[in-house]
Scaffold this active site. Structure first.
Site, PDB file in Angstrom:
ATOM      1  CG  ASP A 179      -0.201   0.044   2.538  1.00  0.00           C
ATOM      2  OD1 ASP A 179       0.979  -0.391   2.604  1.00  0.00           O
ATOM      3  OD2 ASP A 179      -0.781   0.540   3.520  1.00  0.00           O
TER       4      ASP A 179
ATOM      5  CG  ASP B 160       4.364   0.263   1.872  1.00  0.00           C
ATOM      6  OD1 ASP B 160       4.114   1.200   2.642  1.00  0.00           O
ATOM      7  OD2 ASP B 160       3.754  -0.813   1.881  1.00  0.00           O
TER       8      ASP B 160
ATOM      9  CG  ASP C  77       5.929  -1.479   5.159  1.00  0.00           C
ATOM     10  OD1 ASP C  77       5.298  -2.001   6.088  1.00  0.00           O
ATOM     11  OD2 ASP C  77       5.441  -0.617   4.417  1.00  0.00           O
TER      12      ASP C  77
END
Lengths: 325, 325, 325, 325
Positions: free
Chosen positions: A17, A22, A257
């Site tokens: 996402d 990320d 992440d």
């Protein structure tokens, strides 16, 4: 429990996402010589799905890897709701520093993310490490559309959930799981492949110092400049009083992440795990979305996961650094 | 409120968990001259998904309509659980009177039910009446995989839910909604097309007499013989003390799925509706799966559905009779 | 099922959250020759506890019955919350037509309502009909403080709950039960004495016409003048569009609490009942506070109650009329 | 945060579900020179209420303190259910080593525990430290019967709840809170007095070694013999594989109730606290009864408690030792 995993060539499928961390996790994977990225699937989460797609393309362009196919997945959580994290990642998910020359959405594949996931798993049975750093909606849809999908994976790495009821979004809710509790519940029940989970508390306990961070973003490469730019927004938030309350175990830089990605790239980075059954609360008033570790075997669930509880920080730092070189 | 709908050619897509009354509903659609059945999609429910597929093929063979494509959909509910209704429909879903010459599952299409639903909706935009007589799992997956899917439908007819908290499976839970409460919740929120719902109480209040039933199954046709055979099992149950408690408003023959199908075939059969917002309770201890009618506009939901509340019984009986001729 | 009860002398203990219809119910009891009112216990509900106490005193003064002892009970629901119904009953619970000469709170007994309930039950074992027309907090506390309390009662008459998921406060929630769902749950589980429940739907289905109402409040007695005055506020609301949606089965005058009181005064007023186990949903998102009728014996509860489902309207009207004479 | 409290004379009111560690905690209080025990109130929990009463009397007799009044409180949790912990404390709550010469229940005061609590608080306003080592039912009833009760206390010490979602009864549920979640919820909301909570994880993290334990129970006094005898049953359990999973942070002797008592006796034993708002999940499927720490101020609750997070182990050990001398 110690666990090791050989450092051979890895085939990764990455579900994101795409917010700031990320982006960083993708850059880490791209920088790893022993990794092939089969594709990147997008899911609504930190920001809306169009932004997620654009952000992934921006990262790939920066890394000169627009050859990696990007797929559009679920816009909303299973039940249809959406929560975003724009207070942290910015309205566009990448710190609101728009890039006029960003690639257009026409570069997104026509194939649906879930269809692509199913196809890759059939093409490379038993070979894929799936890394999920957003709400688990695409993964939940994949197993519901094809119950055999999880069995075709080699392993699953999840950033999400909490292990000691410390929340970053509600009092006891971590963002990714809270954004789609039903999806998390489905994945934790139905993905019987080897599964590693990097929780919020684990990530916080293995944060990097702000000193390290300052050096890192000032390495002077195009990539470190990019990170510096997209992180400026979230940094203000990270260093705010409110966020410091949410962050477990003192101040510092938590790139959530990146831990799940690092574990997928090099299993030896995981130095300690808790092996247990886990589930997700769906109906609590205060606890909806909380991950439950069943350490006393109350639920009699056969399927156990590895909740990551220790990290080789030297190796992790090397991966972080290589990502921006 | 009165409502009418012209009797022109209808394109139906039928989603079933083929037990005895689904079988009957399919036969009713096949017998209707103004109806084209584009396909039948299968979902686990009354019985397991393989049985559902087989049962649909048996009905199509009986009606000499194996040209209608049949698609395999979701095996389990969204969250992964399964409840069956074998106490009523028999273990195989059709009264446990196996047919050695039943068509094999190789006749099922390779395309997934949800993919077929999406494809048909794109091929016939605005033209399809979707009739759903099982748990709403396939419909929920369809909208999550493609948020534009419901907008491409003409209308939706659902057998499921309850309107006065009368349950047939739990104290206040109707089978189809209880079998997949999340799916029902998703569909009632996200299908903004014209939607008619035939609830358990409505079906019960428009039951047919056992006298009528006895004549109907003894018409001596191949089809009435089939109905007689597959219903023998459920009949014992229907006339049991326990079931008589569940059936609202006195004894008789309640062919639930037939009402939703009849409404889809001939809108003038619906003589009264309640137009209101509805939702489904997901987290109650006693009420999970119960449909909630928001008659006082508490939820401020824009989207209203038509909860069917009256039926032209003469027309309905004609459709029932034509189904077995 | 028909049920009768002799018309002998009745000892009533009345538990109220004295709004307009509680006032009326008390007046009905006072007007009944065969009834002895042992005491009136107060509970927060329609209005706050101080108002409830004052309102009861106002009614008693009007009826020249300040000899009836009045007790102060629970201010809040079991969990500590409070919802009031001032939109209907007015801020002071009696239509906001203050009476400068109302008796002061010093007339309230020093003994706590729950202690008084326990004491009366010990003094008159097996003889008391307890009529509860507010949230059931006092009753719940009484059984928790003294588990033998319910066994010492003759019978219990409750106004509260719903039987067909029709709500007047939330979509499926009736005010008295919603105001304290835990209390309702406790009472329906732990009061094993003969229990009659007059639900919202039952009350609505036995409403009186506005014509009757207009004659009734214009009888020209001091009492009818009082009713006319305190009801003026709620009348506006009753005849509003919103309330008309909540009222089941068409417009008219619904004096909820009067039905439970009438049943306690003269059992022959109850002409039909549903005998079944009941419970209350505590954890639903939409259904919290809803009464659940277990008509299919899912819960395997031994204890059954009588959910009132029919009323001798002639007798009821006579009681209503005698109340204001 | 550091916190201190002077060591002056303390007036304790002790509320127990007297199992083995409650017994010990009472002995610790009796042995403390600066402590006056006003009374001991009993609540169903570890064992049923009659056993609790008997067990308290046995402890008082052993300590030659039958002059301390003992009161009978709530038999069941607020909602009416009961869970016991006989697997640990034995069927009789004290290790199933019955004492033929135990005092009879006729020694229990006639006054209800909750009435006694209210009375003591009025007699000694602002002076009482209430120590609660069982389910919080009596405390919840006290505040509901008299909303001013908590304001009259000096402070409240609770053994119960968890702070990191580690459970000893369900996966994330600690026994005392799980035994009556509604009571815990009520107390954590409505007791605005200074409140200290010794959670399951805290107790585990401050366990004593089995070596220390062995010396302790073999001191050869009448009291250490008693402890040795009543603990034999639970010891087997404590050292079992299942319980070792539940115990946080490795093996050892965890005398839960003693920490809350020690903190009440000598505030300087508490060396670290987390000051935050807390609540209890009531509706979760997996998390019902779990204590929620609102470290990010999601709930905007004004009232904060002190969750104990550090303990002066030297002082604690001295108190433990004095208890059996």
């Amino acid at each position: 429990m110690e666990c090791t995993q050989e450092k051979s060539e890895k085939k990764l499928l990455i579900d994101v996402d795409c917010g700031t961390d990320d982006a960083q996790a993708i850059m880490m994977a791209i920088a790893s010589p022993n990794v092939t990225i089969l594709g990147i699937t997008c899911v609504g989460g930190n920001t809306d799905l169009d932004n997620v797609c654009t952000n992934v393309l921006r990262v790939l362009k920066l890394c000169d890897r627009l050859d990696i196919p990007v797929f559009r997945g679920a816009e909303t959580a299973i039940l249809g709701q959406n929560i975003h994290a724009s207070y942290f990642h910015g309205k566009d998910g990448l710190g609101d520093v728009p890039d006029a020359s960003a690639p257009g959405l026409e570069l997104i594949q026509k194939e649906h993310a879930v269809d692509a996931m199913k196809r890759f798993a059939s093409e490379y049975p038993g070979q894929i490490s799936l890394v999920a750093t957003g709400p688990l909606t695409n993964l939940a849809l994949a197993v519901r559309m094809d119950p055999t999908f999880p069995h075709k994976l080699n392993s699953l790495y999840i950033m999400g959930g909490n292990m000691e009821s410390r929340g970053n979004t509600t009092a006891v809710g971590e963002f990714n799981f809270l954004a789609d509790p039903e999806a998390a519940y489905i994945v934790l029940n139905d993905y019987l492949c080897t599964t590693y989970i990097a929780t919020w508390e684990f990530s916080c306990r293995h944060k990097l110092s702000w000193d390290w961070y300052d050096k890192w973003i000032n390495m002077g490469t195009e990539k470190s400049d990019f990170i510096k730019k997209i992180y400026a927004h979230s940094l203000q938030y990270s260093r705010s009083e409110k966020e410091e309350k949410a962050i477990v175990d003192g101040p510092g830089f938590v790139s959530c992440d990146s831990y799940a990605m690092a574990a997928a790239i090099d299993g030896s980075i995981v130095t300690k795990v808790i092996e247990c059954a886990v589930t997700v609360e769906l109906s609590g008033k205060f606890t909806r979305g909380m991950m439950v570790l069943d350490l006393i075997d109350e639920l009699k669930k056969k399927n156990k996961v590895f909740v990551i509880n220790g990290c080789d920080m030297e190796k992790f730092v090397l991966l972080m650094e290589s990502a921006v070189k």
